[in-house]
Design an enzyme around this catalytic site. Structure first.
Site, PDB file in Angstrom:
ATOM      1  N   GLU A   1      -1.881  -7.532   6.930  1.00  0.00           N
ATOM      2  CA  GLU A   1      -0.585  -7.449   7.606  1.00  0.00           C
ATOM      3  C   GLU A   1      -0.545  -8.370   8.822  1.00  0.00           C
ATOM      4  O   GLU A   1      -1.579  -8.865   9.282  1.00  0.00           O
ATOM      5  CB  GLU A   1      -0.318  -5.995   8.019  1.00  0.00           C
ATOM      6  CG  GLU A   1       1.068  -5.716   8.590  1.00  0.00           C
ATOM      7  CD  GLU A   1       2.210  -6.187   7.704  1.00  0.00           C
ATOM      8  OE1 GLU A   1       2.365  -7.429   7.561  1.00  0.00           O
ATOM      9  OE2 GLU A   1       2.945  -5.343   7.188  1.00  0.00           O
TER      10      GLU A   1
ATOM     11  N   HIS B   1       0.827  -1.206   0.000  1.00  0.00           N
ATOM     12  CA  HIS B   1       0.000   0.000   0.000  1.00  0.00           C
ATOM     13  C   HIS B   1       0.865   1.263   0.000  1.00  0.00           C
ATOM     14  O   HIS B   1       2.058   1.226   0.305  1.00  0.00           O
ATOM     15  CB  HIS B   1      -0.913   0.020   1.228  1.00  0.00           C
ATOM     16  CG  HIS B   1      -0.149  -0.004   2.518  1.00  0.00           C
ATOM     17  ND1 HIS B   1       0.430   1.117   3.067  1.00  0.00           N
ATOM     18  CD2 HIS B   1       0.160  -1.029   3.354  1.00  0.00           C
ATOM     19  CE1 HIS B   1       1.044   0.805   4.186  1.00  0.00           C
ATOM     20  NE2 HIS B   1       0.900  -0.512   4.387  1.00  0.00           N
TER      21      HIS B   1
END
Length: 211
Positions: free
Chosen positions: A83, A10
């Protein structure tokens, strides 16, 4: 048939700049983060992407939307590429964590094979879930081009699995810059890394220890 994976992290977030650990928690993309995603979108705009898979976390999903632009490509959310869960550390600054959990924090960055999470996940657990994801989508979408929008440790875990890298070398270069591009071609059991964390489309790159 060859399946090609285009894997990215990201864009930069507010907590990245503040050096806060994000994990499953979230913070907004910065202006630089938005521009990084735009730059990646321009870089791959002529590639026929068939599917986009993204972590459910806002910073990843928003990056996926920006990179897609106006193209009609389905975005599919998959929890397996979120994550690492950092438990009690999430939302804390790295200085705060180092003061409270010195040994665990040292192992996190320097000896991941010894890292014991404080209410979160181990590196091994992350590698298991991302490897399951890779195996499933490459069989499901054989011969297709797939963009994967994920996070630093999830991406490193994917590459650790693909390259058979031991956990002791988990943090070995390259550094995963926001929206850097990794390309892997997969045919049957053969996995060829074409590009790993290339950030040539990003201006003013600098390494920030943040996940």
């Amino acid at each position: 048939m060859t399946t090609t994976l285009f894997i990215t992290r990201h864009g930069q977030t507010v907590w990245n700049i503040e050096k806060r650990m994000q994990g499953w928690k979230d913070s907004h993309l910065t202006e630089d983060g938005i521009n990084q995603a735009i730059s990646l979108g321009k870089r791959i705009e002529k590639i026929d992407i068939d599917y986009i898979y993204t972590s459910p976390t806002g910073r990843a999903y928003n990056t996926a939307e920006i990179v897609r632009g106006k193209r009609n490509i389905p975005i599919i959310v998959d929890n397996r590429i979120r994550e690492i869960n950092m438990g009690k550390w999430e939302g804390m600054t790295q200085i705060e964590i180092d003061n409270l959990y010195k040994e665990e924090f040292f192992n996190f960055w320097n000896a991941p094979q010894l890292y014991e999470p404080v209410g979160g996940e181990s590196f091994i657990q992350v590698r298991e879930r991302v490897s399951n994801f890779i195996e499933e989508i490459t069989k499901k979408h054989e011969g297709k081009n797939i963009l994967i929008v994920t996070h630093t440790i999830a991406l490193k875990s994917i590459m650790s699995y693909i390259q058979h890298t031991p956990l002791e070398r988990f943090w070995a270069p390259p550094y995963i810059h926001p929206t850097s591009l990794t390309v892997v071609k997969i045919q049957n059991e053969n996995k060829e890394v074409i590009m790993y964390a290339d950030a040539s489309h990003i201006e003013d790159t600098k390494e920030i220890k943040a996940v």
